[in-house]
Motif scaffolding. Sequence first.
Motif, short mmCIF file in Angstrom:
data_model
loop_
_atom_site.label_atom_id
_atom_site.label_comp_id
_atom_site.label_asym_id
_atom_site.label_seq_id
_atom_site.Cartn_x
_atom_site.Cartn_y
_atom_site.Cartn_z
N SER A 194 -4.32 -11.52 8.37
CA SER A 194 -5.29 -10.52 7.93
C SER A 194 -6.18 -11.00 6.78
O SER A 194 -7.23 -10.40 6.51
CB SER A 194 -4.58 -9.24 7.51
OG SER A 194 -3.67 -9.50 6.46
N SER A 232 -12.96 0.20 -2.60
CA SER A 232 -13.54 1.48 -2.20
C SER A 232 -14.98 1.56 -2.66
O SER A 232 -15.35 1.01 -3.69
CB SER A 232 -12.74 2.63 -2.83
OG SER A 232 -13.35 3.87 -2.54
N THR A 238 -7.95 -1.95 -5.78
CA THR A 238 -8.51 -0.84 -5.00
C THR A 238 -9.88 -1.24 -4.49
O THR A 238 -10.76 -1.61 -5.28
CB THR A 238 -8.63 0.43 -5.84
OG1 THR A 238 -7.34 0.78 -6.37
CG2 THR A 238 -9.16 1.59 -5.01
N GLN A 265 3.64 2.20 2.68
CA GLN A 265 3.83 1.07 3.58
C GLN A 265 4.81 0.07 2.97
O GLN A 265 5.09 0.08 1.78
CB GLN A 265 2.49 0.38 3.85
CG GLN A 265 1.49 1.26 4.58
CD GLN A 265 0.26 0.50 5.00
OE1 GLN A 265 0.25 -0.73 5.07
NE2 GLN A 265 -0.80 1.23 5.30
N LYS A 300 -11.83 -5.78 1.80
CA LYS A 300 -11.93 -4.64 2.69
C LYS A 300 -11.08 -3.48 2.14
O LYS A 300 -10.12 -3.73 1.40
CB LYS A 300 -11.41 -5.01 4.08
CG LYS A 300 -12.08 -6.21 4.70
CD LYS A 300 -11.42 -6.57 6.03
CE LYS A 300 -12.06 -7.79 6.67
NZ LYS A 300 -11.41 -8.14 7.97
N PRO A 301 -11.38 -2.26 2.52
CA PRO A 301 -10.55 -1.13 2.05
C PRO A 301 -9.07 -1.31 2.38
O PRO A 301 -8.21 -0.90 1.60
CB PRO A 301 -11.16 0.06 2.80
CG PRO A 301 -12.59 -0.32 3.00
CD PRO A 301 -12.57 -1.80 3.25
N GLU A 302 -8.78 -1.96 3.49
CA GLU A 302 -7.38 -2.16 3.87
C GLU A 302 -6.67 -3.20 3.00
O GLU A 302 -5.45 -3.40 3.14
CB GLU A 302 -7.25 -2.54 5.35
CG GLU A 302 -8.14 -3.67 5.79
CD GLU A 302 -9.43 -3.19 6.42
OE1 GLU A 302 -10.05 -2.24 5.88
OE2 GLU A 302 -9.83 -3.77 7.45
N ASP A 303 -7.39 -3.86 2.12
CA ASP A 303 -6.76 -4.76 1.16
C ASP A 303 -6.21 -4.01 -0.06
O ASP A 303 -5.57 -4.61 -0.93
CB ASP A 303 -7.76 -5.82 0.67
CG ASP A 303 -8.19 -6.77 1.77
OD1 ASP A 303 -9.39 -7.09 1.84
OD2 ASP A 303 -7.32 -7.19 2.57
N THR A 304 -6.47 -2.74 -0.13
CA THR A 304 -6.02 -1.93 -1.26
C THR A 304 -4.50 -1.89 -1.34
O THR A 304 -3.82 -1.75 -0.32
CB THR A 304 -6.56 -0.49 -1.12
OG1 THR A 304 -7.98 -0.52 -1.24
CG2 THR A 304 -5.97 0.42 -2.20
N GLY A 305 -3.99 -2.03 -2.55
CA GLY A 305 -2.54 -1.96 -2.77
C GLY A 305 -2.17 -2.56 -4.11
O GLY A 305 -3.04 -3.04 -4.85
N ALA A 332 0.85 -1.18 0.00
CA ALA A 332 0.00 0.00 0.00
C ALA A 332 0.89 1.24 0.00
O ALA A 332 2.05 1.17 0.43
CB ALA A 332 -0.90 -0.01 1.22
#
Length: 126
Positions: A63, A125, A123, A43, A87-92, A40
């Motif tokens: 995760s 979102s 992404t 990160q 989930k949004p935190e899977d974005t990258g 991400a």
Amino acid sequence: QRQLVESGGGLVQPGGSLRLSCVASGFTADYYAIGWFRQAPGQEREGVSCISKSGVITDYADSVKGRFTISRDNAKNTVYLQMNKLKPEDTGVYYCAAQYSVQQTCVMGAHRYPYWGRGTQVTVSS
């Protein structure tokens, strides 16, 4: 020349699914463990999942356990990452990588993989 090409990324809403593919060329994937990694913005690259050369051994980051499934089709020199309940935190940016492997094992450490693809953007979102 060993090459890995990822595909299947895109924009998806939270709760949706994507299937990433990693196609190997220039070498026989049967002899290589394959890992999926993601990065991400701002990160470090992190391990997502890996699969041993014949597919009998798999591993997942905490995760993504229960949501992602890694598989491979050695006849097609292809490894897949099925991603559900995104989930949004899977974005990258998602990368696949290959490691020559004598044993049926796989590891999640990025430094253990010498061959990398260029990545595909995912992404999540609304």
